[in-house]
Structures are given as C-alpha cells and as structure tokens.
Design a protein around this motif. Structure first.
Motif, mmCIF file in Angstrom:
data_model
loop_
_atom_site.group_PDB
_atom_site.id
_atom_site.type_symbol
_atom_site.label_atom_id
_atom_site.label_comp_id
_atom_site.label_asym_id
_atom_site.label_seq_id
_atom_site.Cartn_x
_atom_site.Cartn_y
_atom_site.Cartn_z
ATOM 1 N N SER A 165 0.849 -1.201 0.000
ATOM 2 C CA SER A 165 0.000 0.000 0.000
ATOM 3 C C SER A 165 0.878 1.241 0.000
ATOM 4 C CB SER A 165 -0.912 0.007 1.230
ATOM 5 O OG SER A 165 -1.560 1.271 1.369
ATOM 6 N N SER A 166 0.644 2.129 -0.962
ATOM 7 C CA SER A 166 1.368 3.399 -1.011
ATOM 8 C C SER A 166 0.366 4.519 -1.267
ATOM 9 C CB SER A 166 2.426 3.382 -2.126
ATOM 10 O OG SER A 166 3.043 4.656 -2.240
ATOM 11 N N VAL A 167 0.201 5.390 -0.287
ATOM 12 C CA VAL A 167 -0.732 6.511 -0.412
ATOM 13 C C VAL A 167 0.059 7.816 -0.412
ATOM 14 C CG1 VAL A 167 -2.704 7.707 0.617
ATOM 15 C CG2 VAL A 167 -2.585 5.207 0.711
ATOM 16 N N LEU A 168 0.135 8.449 -1.569
ATOM 17 C CA LEU A 168 0.796 9.750 -1.758
ATOM 18 C C LEU A 168 2.257 9.737 -1.314
ATOM 19 C CD1 LEU A 168 -2.070 12.122 -0.512
ATOM 20 C CD2 LEU A 168 -1.785 11.019 -2.733
ATOM 21 N N GLU A 169 2.976 8.656 -1.627
ATOM 22 C CA GLU A 169 4.354 8.548 -1.172
ATOM 23 C C GLU A 169 5.332 8.129 -2.266
ATOM 24 O OE1 GLU A 169 7.486 8.698 1.669
ATOM 25 O OE2 GLU A 169 5.503 9.600 1.489
ATOM 26 N N LEU A 170 4.909 7.319 -3.213
ATOM 27 C CA LEU A 170 5.840 6.742 -4.176
ATOM 28 C C LEU A 170 6.549 7.804 -5.015
ATOM 29 C CD1 LEU A 170 6.829 3.945 -5.001
ATOM 30 C CD2 LEU A 170 5.071 3.905 -6.774
ATOM 31 N N HIS A 171 5.893 8.922 -5.273
ATOM 32 C CA HIS A 171 6.483 9.959 -6.137
ATOM 33 C C HIS A 171 7.769 10.554 -5.561
ATOM 34 C CE1 HIS A 171 3.926 12.383 -3.360
ATOM 35 N NE2 HIS A 171 4.944 13.207 -3.417
ATOM 36 N N THR A 172 7.972 10.427 -4.248
ATOM 37 C CA THR A 172 9.166 11.037 -3.652
ATOM 38 C C THR A 172 10.458 10.392 -4.151
ATOM 39 O OG1 THR A 172 9.038 9.566 -1.719
ATOM 40 C CG2 THR A 172 7.902 11.675 -1.561
ATOM 41 N N ILE A 173 10.366 9.164 -4.653
ATOM 42 C CA ILE A 173 11.561 8.477 -5.150
ATOM 43 C C ILE A 173 12.035 9.083 -6.477
ATOM 44 C CG2 ILE A 173 12.480 6.213 -5.869
ATOM 45 C CD1 ILE A 173 10.579 4.905 -4.004
ATOM 46 N N LEU A 174 11.173 9.862 -7.127
ATOM 47 C CA LEU A 174 11.539 10.438 -8.417
ATOM 48 C C LEU A 174 12.598 11.533 -8.296
ATOM 49 C CD1 LEU A 174 8.003 10.626 -10.054
ATOM 50 C CD2 LEU A 174 9.894 9.198 -10.810
ATOM 51 N N ALA A 175 12.854 11.994 -7.080
ATOM 52 C CA ALA A 175 13.892 13.009 -6.887
ATOM 53 C C ALA A 175 15.247 12.448 -7.300
ATOM 54 C CB ALA A 175 13.922 13.456 -5.430
ATOM 55 N N THR A 176 15.958 13.186 -8.118
ATOM 56 C CA THR A 176 17.275 12.730 -8.585
ATOM 57 C C THR A 176 18.315 13.809 -8.339
ATOM 58 O OG1 THR A 176 16.724 13.533 -10.804
ATOM 59 C CG2 THR A 176 16.377 11.199 -10.370
ATOM 60 N N ASP A 177 19.540 13.382 -8.110
ATOM 61 C CA ASP A 177 20.605 14.323 -7.782
ATOM 62 C C ASP A 177 21.023 15.187 -8.963
ATOM 63 O OD1 ASP A 177 22.134 11.776 -5.747
ATOM 64 O OD2 ASP A 177 20.729 13.357 -5.202
ATOM 65 N N ASP A 178 20.836 14.691 -10.170
ATOM 66 C CA ASP A 178 21.359 15.402 -11.345
ATOM 67 C C ASP A 178 20.283 16.206 -12.058
ATOM 68 O OD1 ASP A 178 21.377 12.623 -13.745
ATOM 69 O OD2 ASP A 178 19.916 13.282 -12.253
ATOM 70 N N ASP A 179 19.155 16.476 -11.364
ATOM 71 C CA ASP A 179 18.080 17.245 -11.989
ATOM 72 C C ASP A 179 18.566 18.657 -12.268
ATOM 73 O OD1 ASP A 179 15.443 17.834 -12.846
ATOM 74 O OD2 ASP A 179 15.027 18.769 -10.920
ATOM 75 N N LYS A 180 18.437 19.095 -13.495
ATOM 76 C CA LYS A 180 18.868 20.438 -13.883
ATOM 77 C C LYS A 180 17.659 21.256 -14.306
ATOM 78 C CE LYS A 180 23.237 19.205 -13.677
ATOM 79 N NZ LYS A 180 24.130 19.653 -12.634
ATOM 80 N N THR A 181 17.703 22.536 -13.982
ATOM 81 C CA THR A 181 16.649 23.434 -14.433
ATOM 82 C C THR A 181 16.938 23.839 -15.861
ATOM 83 O OG1 THR A 181 16.372 24.285 -12.203
ATOM 84 C CG2 THR A 181 15.472 25.604 -13.991
ATOM 85 N N LYS A 182 16.017 23.532 -16.760
ATOM 86 C CA LYS A 182 16.191 23.859 -18.172
ATOM 87 C C LYS A 182 15.535 25.195 -18.494
ATOM 88 C CE LYS A 182 18.230 20.010 -19.329
ATOM 89 N NZ LYS A 182 19.520 19.922 -19.957
ATOM 90 N N THR A 183 16.040 25.847 -19.506
ATOM 91 C CA THR A 183 15.429 27.099 -19.916
ATOM 92 C C THR A 183 14.194 26.839 -20.747
ATOM 93 O OG1 THR A 183 16.815 27.140 -21.887
ATOM 94 C CG2 THR A 183 17.649 28.283 -19.942
ATOM 95 N N SER A 184 13.265 27.761 -20.701
ATOM 96 C CA SER A 184 12.018 27.624 -21.444
ATOM 97 C C SER A 184 11.780 28.874 -22.282
ATOM 98 C CB SER A 184 10.839 27.421 -20.487
ATOM 99 O OG SER A 184 11.028 26.269 -19.724
ATOM 100 N N PRO A 185 12.320 28.916 -23.515
ATOM 101 C CA PRO A 185 12.196 30.107 -24.341
ATOM 102 C C PRO A 185 10.748 30.500 -24.587
ATOM 103 C CG PRO A 185 13.761 28.547 -25.288
ATOM 104 C CD PRO A 185 13.077 27.860 -24.184
ATOM 105 N N SER A 186 9.845 29.523 -24.572
ATOM 106 C CA SER A 186 8.457 29.837 -24.889
ATOM 107 C C SER A 186 7.715 30.451 -23.722
ATOM 108 C CB SER A 186 7.718 28.569 -25.333
ATOM 109 O OG SER A 186 7.719 27.629 -24.279
ATOM 110 N N ALA A 187 8.300 30.398 -22.524
ATOM 111 C CA ALA A 187 7.563 30.827 -21.338
ATOM 112 C C ALA A 187 7.199 32.305 -21.402
ATOM 113 C CB ALA A 187 8.385 30.544 -20.083
ATOM 114 N N SER A 188 8.171 33.168 -21.769
ATOM 115 C CA SER A 188 7.887 34.593 -21.794
ATOM 116 C C SER A 188 6.866 34.936 -22.871
ATOM 117 C CB SER A 188 9.178 35.374 -22.049
ATOM 118 O OG SER A 188 8.928 36.757 -22.039
#
Length: 467
Positions: free
Chosen positions: A242-265
């Motif tokens: 049974s996993s209630v609102l917990e499994l997603h925490t494993i998706l955290a990764t050390d090498d996650d980089k913030t990418k630029t979003s040219p379309s955002a502006s």
C-alpha cells in the motif's frame, strides 16, 4: 548568482511587466482594492503571480521584487481561495529567490523547523477535513481484501505508515471472515520512530480486542533509502503493498537540472493580452493552453514522456522481485515533475486551486484547523515544488498515464478495481454529506475528483511473471 529560465526581458521596467501594478499612493490598502469583486481580484492575482514567476525564472530579482510587493496587497492567508493560494505561492517564489544567497536563506530558516508532531497533526487534519485520504484507504483496503480471499497469512507493506484508521478498518473486515481471521503482519515504513511506535500500540490493541493474530514490524527509513530485499517475505505469506501519496518522492534525482524555457515569456505575454474574464472561466479553459511544456523541458524526457529516474526503476524492479499479489498506489493526478519552473507554477496553480476550493466549500475561513492544513501541509508542498530543485524537490507528482508506463515496463500487470471499491467510496461520500466530491472509473482505475477535476488516482497492480 541567480540561475533562471525563460527568455529575458531585463530591459523592461518593473511597472511595464505588471499591468495591474499598484502605484504607490495615499493610504494602504489602496482604496480601489476594496472595490474589486472576488472574481476580478482572483484573475488579477493569477496574472500577477505568473508575471512574477516569469521574472523569478529568468533571474530578474528587481522585477520579481516589485511583483511580490504588488501581490502582497491582494493576497491573504485567511482570505478567499485565490488570496490564500497567492499568499503561499508568493512565499514559495520568495524562498526560491533567497536560495540564491545560501547564507541568508539558512539564517532566516534556521529556527523554522517543522516538528514531527506538527507534520503528523497537519496530515491528520487533512484526513479529517477532506475525504480524499478516507477514500484512498477504503479503496485500497477493498482491493487487498478481494486479492487476499482465502489466504491464511497476509503480509502488508505500508509505505509511510502513519494512519492507524486505514488498518483498523481492514482488521474489522477480516475479523468477520466465515473461516476466522487470517494471520496479519504489517510492515510499516516511516522515517520517524515515534510514529511507528504509536502505530504499533494502536493496531496491536485493536487486533487483541478482536482476537486477530497480528504482528507489526516497524522499519525506520525514508522510502528512497529502503532496502526492499531486507523486508523478508516469509514462506506462505501473501504479500500486499500500500502506497498513499508517497511513491512519487523516489523520483527526486541528484542530477536534476533546471532547463530554460524560451516559450515561457512568449506565452506570458499572450496571457497578459487576454481580455478580462472570470477566474472560473480562465482556470477551466485557457490556463492549460497558455503555458504548455516547452521544447527544452520536453527534451530531458524519454520518448514515453517520462522524466528518466534510475532510482525509481531500481525500486520498482526490487518491488516486483517480492512478487506482491496486489499493490495499490494512490498518487496526485497532476504533472508537477517538470524541469521548468513556469511549467510547474501553472500546473501547481491548477491543482492546488482545486484543493483550496474543497476546503473553502466545507470549512469556514476562520477555522484554525483549515489554516494549519493550508500552511503546514499544502503550503509546504507548494514551497517544495516551486522553491526547490534536485534531490531536495520531493513533491514530484505525475499523472496516472505516466505511472502506468513505469509499472508495466518492470513487469507489473493491471488489477482492475472492482465495482465494490467504487460503491464503498460513494457510500462514504453520501453518508458523510461530502457534496461536490466524485469517484470516476476509467479502464479499471479510479479517480477521486473535486467536481469534475480528478485530483487523485488509485490503481492496483499485481506480480506478473516475465516471459
């Protein structure tokens, strides 16, 4: 020093970027603010929040500061739904800016430690004020009961084991079996020892009262550090997870980089040029279209649209290796695992607007319990989604369509949730007068909704031998 994303508009003056800028004048709050209707104020806050978030994303602190100051005159943690949301989003955006100066950020937050009792209290209050967790527990238990029919030894692994009410309900059902109750062993996973101790005492008391053979095995660990192979499923035990609102925490990764979003502006300018309309109309129609995932943020995903996570793949493979008879997963139905800040801000606005709206419809604005849930639980989640990156960003919600790909890719097979699961959920809603909440079925999965907006998904899976 401040890393950002999006196309830069650094040369624009702060007041040009905020079309509703509240020019300094006599008196505070400014007189015309009192004349704004709730819908008008809500729409104004959305525009200001997105404009401010874009400035945070591109690293323009001066403009972001102006935006935060303007929003502060409209936002309020004890106002209407949008005012409350704006208060927590501005706090999250400000926290993200402060992280550019680690020393300053640490100094300002050195005494702001959310204690374990406060965290558990907030979760408990959320359980009591809204039916989402109650429904997740009822549906999970029904799936386990159906899968374990005829089994004499049941072993349940409970990720983030902190709510005894779920398993008390299950024990009550099992005690009424015609051939007598089975032996039940629950392995509870939680990072706080005292939480597990309380679970053990409460559940053992209930099991003894009903003469059910019972064992509670505490495992003090964060989910991402859990060694599944050490849990030792005994011979003859039928395993449920049974996993209630917990499994997603494993998706955290050390090498996650913030990418630029040219379309955002570009998308932001489109939003700001829109004709005025009601807050409800905007949230229902244009909000998801205005900010779509940019090519940059999509480029870090696999062809299936998933953000790659070696840690999650390893965890699910180890879980499959335990051969669970049934695994029931409840997760937030939102895409908050994007690499781009603007992408997450807009998705979070939509998701948390619905959650805050639930509370608005059922609890008075002056309720201390409601304020605690919003500040200590929902507000902290919003801050984690917006202010944090890398392994620190644990609230990485993904929609069911992505979880399906993850589970099936490691060999889990779908176990359709029965009509009885939906019936019991609907009965809970009706008997407690929970108006506006719905349960929808789709391909054997269940979605828990506020009005017609799915907020949580519940899916069941079983071990499938790989050919």
């Amino acid at each position: 020093m401040f890393n950002g994303e999006g196309s830069s508009s650094v040369t624009s003056s702060p007041l040009q970027l905020f079309p509703w800028s509240l020019s300094p004048g006599i008196g505070s709050p400014y007189p015309f603010l009192r004349e704004l209707k709730s819908e008008e104020r809500g729409l104004c806050l959305i525009h200001l929040l997105l404009a401010c978030a874009n400035q945070v994303a591109i690293g323009n602190i001066e403009n972001a500061n102006v935006g935060l100051e303007q929003i502060s005159h409209l936002a309020s943690p004890d106002g209407d739904t949008m005012q409350r949301i704006a208060a927590y989003f501005t706090e999250a955006l400000a926290d993200r800016i402060l992280k550019s100066w680690p020393g300053l950020h640490k100094a300002l937050n050195s005494t702001k430690i959310l204690s374990v009792p406060e965290e558990i209290l907030a979760q408990r209050l959320f359980f009591e004020l809204c039916p989402f967790l109650k429904l997740a527990y009822v549906i999970t238990n029904q799936a386990i009961i159906e899968a374990m029919e005829g089994e004499r030894m049941i072993h349940i692994i409970d990720f983030k084991s902190c709510e005894p009410a779920q398993w008390i309900n299950l024990l009550q059902t099992l005690k009424d079996r015609p051939d007598g109750p089975p032996h039940v062993r629950i392995t509870g996973i939680h990072e706080q020892k005292e939480v597990l101790e309380q679970m053990a005492v409460r559940l053992t008391e209930e099991a003894e009262k009903w003469d059910i053979p019972f064992q509670f095995t505490p495992v003090v660990s964060k989910l991402e550090n859990l060694d599944l192979e050490s849990l030792r499923v005994k011979t003859g035990e039928a395993l449920a997870v049974s996993s209630v609102l917990e499994l997603h925490t494993i998706l955290a990764t050390d090498d996650d980089k913030t990418k630029t979003s040219p379309s955002a502006s570009k998308n932001l300018q489109k939003l700001l040029r829109m004709k005025q309309r009601t807050l409800g109309e905007w949230l229902e129609t244009d909000s998801l279209q205005v900010f779509s995932s940019s090519p940059d943020s999509a480029s870090v995903c696999s062809p299936s649209g998933l953000n790659p996570s070696q840690k999650m793949n390893s965890f699910l493979n180890a879980l499959w290796g335990l051969s669970p008879k049934v695994m029931v997963i409840t997760e937030q139905e939102s895409n908050l695992n994007g690499s781009g800040l603007m992408e997450r801000v807009l998705e979070a606005l939509n998701f948390y607007a619905a959650l805050f709206d639930c509370l608005e419809s059922t609890v008075s604005r002056s309720s201390i319990e409601r304020q605690r849930v919003e500040k200590m639980l929902l507000g902290e989640e919003i801050k984690n989604i917006i202010a944090c990156e890398g392994a620190e960003r644990r609230e990485r919600h993904e929609k069911l369509e992505k979880w399906i790909v993850r589970f099936e890719s490691v060999g889990f097979g779908r176990v359709g949730l029965s009509y009885n699961s939906m019936f019991l959920g609907n009965r809970l809603l009706q008997s407690n007068g929970y108006d506006g909440y719905k349960i929808k079925e789709e391909n054997g999965f269940l979605f828990i909704c506020w009005q017609d907006r799915p907020l949580f998904s519940v899916s069941a899976w079983g071990f499938q031998r790989q050919s």
